[in-house]
Design a protein around this motif. Structure first.
Motif, PDB file in Angstrom:
ATOM      1  N   VAL A 195      22.013 -42.283 -30.469  1.00 39.17           N
ATOM      2  CA  VAL A 195      20.749 -41.585 -30.024  1.00 39.17           C
ATOM      3  C   VAL A 195      21.401 -40.263 -28.825  1.00 39.17           C
ATOM      4  O   VAL A 195      20.667 -38.919 -28.557  1.00 39.17           O
ATOM      5  N   GLY A 196      22.139 -41.148 -27.723  1.00 39.13           N
ATOM      6  CA  GLY A 196      23.227 -39.770 -27.021  1.00 39.13           C
ATOM      7  C   GLY A 196      23.915 -39.289 -27.594  1.00 39.13           C
ATOM      8  O   GLY A 196      23.897 -37.738 -27.506  1.00 39.13           O
ATOM      9  N   LEU A 247      23.054 -37.543 -30.506  1.00 36.29           N
ATOM     10  CA  LEU A 247      22.139 -36.979 -31.388  1.00 36.29           C
ATOM     11  C   LEU A 247      21.452 -35.683 -30.681  1.00 36.29           C
ATOM     12  O   LEU A 247      20.837 -34.436 -30.068  1.00 36.29           O
ATOM     13  N   HIS A 248      21.168 -36.765 -28.859  1.00 33.91           N
ATOM     14  CA  HIS A 248      21.000 -36.017 -27.657  1.00 33.91           C
ATOM     15  C   HIS A 248      21.537 -34.793 -27.689  1.00 33.91           C
ATOM     16  O   HIS A 248      20.864 -33.670 -26.935  1.00 33.91           O
ATOM     17  N   GLY A 249      22.863 -35.714 -27.100  1.00 34.45           N
ATOM     18  CA  GLY A 249      23.517 -33.811 -26.511  1.00 34.45           C
ATOM     19  C   GLY A 249      23.480 -33.587 -27.338  1.00 34.45           C
ATOM     20  O   GLY A 249      23.833 -31.539 -26.521  1.00 34.45           O
ATOM     21  N   ALA A 299      21.554 -31.181 -29.366  1.00 35.32           N
ATOM     22  CA  ALA A 299      19.754 -31.231 -29.193  1.00 35.32           C
ATOM     23  C   ALA A 299      20.003 -30.082 -28.287  1.00 35.32           C
ATOM     24  O   ALA A 299      19.920 -29.354 -28.393  1.00 35.32           O
ATOM     25  N   HIS A 300      20.123 -30.314 -27.218  1.00 31.12           N
ATOM     26  CA  HIS A 300      20.734 -29.685 -25.682  1.00 31.12           C
ATOM     27  C   HIS A 300      21.518 -28.745 -25.967  1.00 31.12           C
ATOM     28  O   HIS A 300      21.220 -27.760 -26.152  1.00 31.12           O
TER      29      HIS A 300
END
Length: 65
Positions: A46-47, A49-51, A53-54
């Motif tokens: 998740v981390g 993927l989130h990174g 996306a940012h």
């Protein structure tokens, strides 16, 4: 930000866009499944993927300046 397309204004989406979105979604799902099978912790997945996306959001905003 004149190059940003709001999807609600572009509906219905063309078949090429639908195919690209489906391919991207499948590639992401396959990569997540492979990461889970390899034993990566869900929080790390998740981390990451989130990174990404940012990072992609930053690139899109930076290109529009």
């Amino acid at each position: 930000m004149s190059k940003v397309i709001r999807l609600r204004h572009a509906l219905p989406l063309g078949p090429d866009i639908n195919a690209s979105v489906s391919a991207l979604d499948k590639a992401i799902a396959d990569a997540v499944d492979a990461a889970k099978a390899a034993g990566l912790p869900q929080g790390l997945i998740v981390g990451l993927l989130h990174g990404h996306a940012h990072a992609q959001t930053f690139q899109m905003v930076k290109q529009q300046e």
